[in-house]
Design a protein around this motif. Sequence first.
Motif, short mmCIF file in Angstrom:
data_model
loop_
_atom_site.label_atom_id
_atom_site.label_comp_id
_atom_site.label_asym_id
_atom_site.label_seq_id
_atom_site.Cartn_x
_atom_site.Cartn_y
_atom_site.Cartn_z
N TYR A 126 22.45 51.74 -21.97
CA TYR A 126 21.22 51.13 -22.49
C TYR A 126 21.22 49.63 -22.26
O TYR A 126 20.21 49.05 -21.81
CB TYR A 126 21.06 51.43 -23.98
N PHE A 127 22.32 48.97 -22.57
CA PHE A 127 22.41 47.52 -22.37
C PHE A 127 22.19 47.17 -20.89
O PHE A 127 21.49 46.21 -20.57
CB PHE A 127 23.76 46.98 -22.83
N THR A 128 22.79 47.96 -20.01
CA THR A 128 22.63 47.72 -18.57
C THR A 128 21.16 47.86 -18.17
O THR A 128 20.62 47.04 -17.41
CB THR A 128 23.48 48.71 -17.76
N ASP A 129 20.49 48.87 -18.71
CA ASP A 129 19.10 49.13 -18.38
C ASP A 129 18.19 48.03 -18.91
O ASP A 129 17.35 47.50 -18.17
CB ASP A 129 18.67 50.48 -18.94
N ILE A 130 18.34 47.66 -20.19
CA ILE A 130 17.42 46.70 -20.80
C ILE A 130 17.60 45.32 -20.20
O ILE A 130 16.63 44.59 -19.97
CB ILE A 130 17.58 46.68 -22.34
N LEU A 131 18.84 44.94 -19.92
CA LEU A 131 19.08 43.63 -19.29
C LEU A 131 18.56 43.63 -17.86
O LEU A 131 18.03 42.62 -17.38
CB LEU A 131 20.56 43.29 -19.33
N GLY A 132 18.68 44.75 -17.18
CA GLY A 132 18.14 44.86 -15.83
C GLY A 132 16.63 44.77 -15.83
O GLY A 132 16.04 44.11 -14.96
N ARG A 133 15.99 45.40 -16.83
CA ARG A 133 14.53 45.34 -16.91
C ARG A 133 14.06 43.92 -17.22
O ARG A 133 13.04 43.47 -16.68
CB ARG A 133 14.02 46.31 -17.97
N CYS A 134 14.78 43.24 -18.08
CA CYS A 134 14.42 41.86 -18.40
C CYS A 134 14.59 40.96 -17.18
O CYS A 134 13.71 40.14 -16.87
CB CYS A 134 15.27 41.35 -19.56
N SER A 135 15.70 41.11 -16.48
CA SER A 135 15.93 40.30 -15.28
C SER A 135 14.86 40.57 -14.22
O SER A 135 14.39 39.64 -13.55
CB SER A 135 17.32 40.60 -14.71
N ALA A 136 14.46 41.83 -14.08
CA ALA A 136 13.42 42.18 -13.10
C ALA A 136 12.09 41.53 -13.49
O ALA A 136 11.35 41.04 -12.61
CB ALA A 136 13.28 43.69 -13.01
N MET A 137 11.79 41.51 -14.78
CA MET A 137 10.54 40.89 -15.24
C MET A 137 10.54 39.39 -14.96
O MET A 137 9.54 38.82 -14.51
CB MET A 137 10.33 41.17 -16.73
N MET A 138 11.68 38.74 -15.21
CA MET A 138 11.78 37.31 -14.93
C MET A 138 11.56 37.05 -13.43
O MET A 138 10.88 36.08 -13.04
CB MET A 138 13.15 36.77 -15.35
N GLN A 139 12.12 37.91 -12.60
CA GLN A 139 11.96 37.74 -11.16
C GLN A 139 10.53 38.01 -10.71
O GLN A 139 10.08 37.47 -9.68
CB GLN A 139 12.95 38.63 -10.42
N GLN A 140 9.80 38.85 -11.46
CA GLN A 140 8.38 39.04 -11.16
C GLN A 140 7.62 37.72 -11.29
O GLN A 140 6.71 37.45 -10.51
CB GLN A 140 7.77 40.07 -12.12
N ILE A 141 7.98 36.93 -12.29
CA ILE A 141 7.30 35.63 -12.49
C ILE A 141 7.53 34.74 -11.29
O ILE A 141 6.61 34.11 -10.77
CB ILE A 141 7.81 34.96 -13.78
N VAL A 142 8.78 34.68 -10.83
CA VAL A 142 9.11 33.85 -9.67
C VAL A 142 8.39 34.35 -8.42
O VAL A 142 7.90 33.56 -7.61
CB VAL A 142 10.64 33.83 -9.45
N ALA A 143 8.30 35.66 -8.27
CA ALA A 143 7.68 36.24 -7.08
C ALA A 143 6.15 36.25 -7.14
O ALA A 143 5.49 36.45 -6.12
CB ALA A 143 8.18 37.68 -6.89
N LEU A 144 5.60 36.04 -8.32
CA LEU A 144 4.14 36.08 -8.48
C LEU A 144 3.49 35.02 -7.58
O LEU A 144 3.95 33.88 -7.53
CB LEU A 144 3.78 35.81 -9.95
N PRO A 145 2.44 35.37 -6.85
CA PRO A 145 1.79 34.37 -5.98
C PRO A 145 1.15 33.24 -6.77
O PRO A 145 1.03 32.12 -6.27
CB PRO A 145 0.76 35.18 -5.20
N GLN A 146 0.74 33.51 -8.01
CA GLN A 146 0.11 32.47 -8.82
C GLN A 146 1.17 31.70 -9.63
O GLN A 146 2.13 32.30 -10.14
CB GLN A 146 -0.88 33.09 -9.82
#
Length: 272
Positions: free
Chosen positions: A91-111
């Motif tokens: 669970y910890f691996t999954d939730i931390l991975g999901r959070c990290s992926a969300m943060m990277q979405q912000i960086v990758a966002l065109p806006q």
Amino acid sequence: MAMNALALAPGPILRRDDRDGVTTLTLDDPASRNALSEAMLAALSATFAALAADRSVRAVVLTAVGPCFSSGHNLKEMTARRVDPDRGRAYFTDILGRCSAMMQQIVALPQPVIAAVQGLATAAGCQLVATCDLAVASTAARFCTPGVNIGLFCSTPMVALSRNVAPKHAMEMLLLGDMIPAEEALRMGLVNRVVPAGEELEAAQALAARIAAKSTLTVKIGKRAFYDQMGLRLSDAYDHASAVMVENMLARDAEEGIGATLAKRQPRWEDR
């Protein structure tokens, strides 16, 4: 003027408002101190995915309600999984991975994404501020990576923090876990501006409106190139930036913008 709202049961923990090319996302779960819970991560990830494909959105503002911008991970949710057969490892691996992926979405966002921080931002909440492209803080805002005080070093917040402030400033925050006032966060480079309490959202939206008036293609190219070159050696960074600039120079908006400058008139962006 269009307005939308994203709601996840049992309530609208993340609200979305669209006005004149600027989307404002509001974390609205003050009872949990706007924690990055499973539901909040899901809402943010889904919304960022939608924004990435929405050409009508030219800039994004991220704010929150209540005294806390975000307290970071929901420790109650995480602690509850210690009874799992693996003591919560999966669970910890999954939730931390999901959070990290969300943060990277912000960086990758065109806006560009601008944080409007009205209150306390701790741990992964501080990480969220550091991940945004720009940040405006209220004088009432405070920042902290306090994990070391509870035996859980803020390792994932460290990634965004260390890419925003000088290494010794980042290590001081991470090793001491002290609360950093808004003016100190400004001096360190964690935020761009500090404004009187209650004016942070308006100030962030004003920045977003200025960005929204520019060519979205140019902004998209520039944001991507900024993050791409950060991890490169100096010579490689220049090679990459030069290649990006050549392609940018061939874009219709660059031709229009340069032509408008030479003709001493306002450019008419086509976003291509």
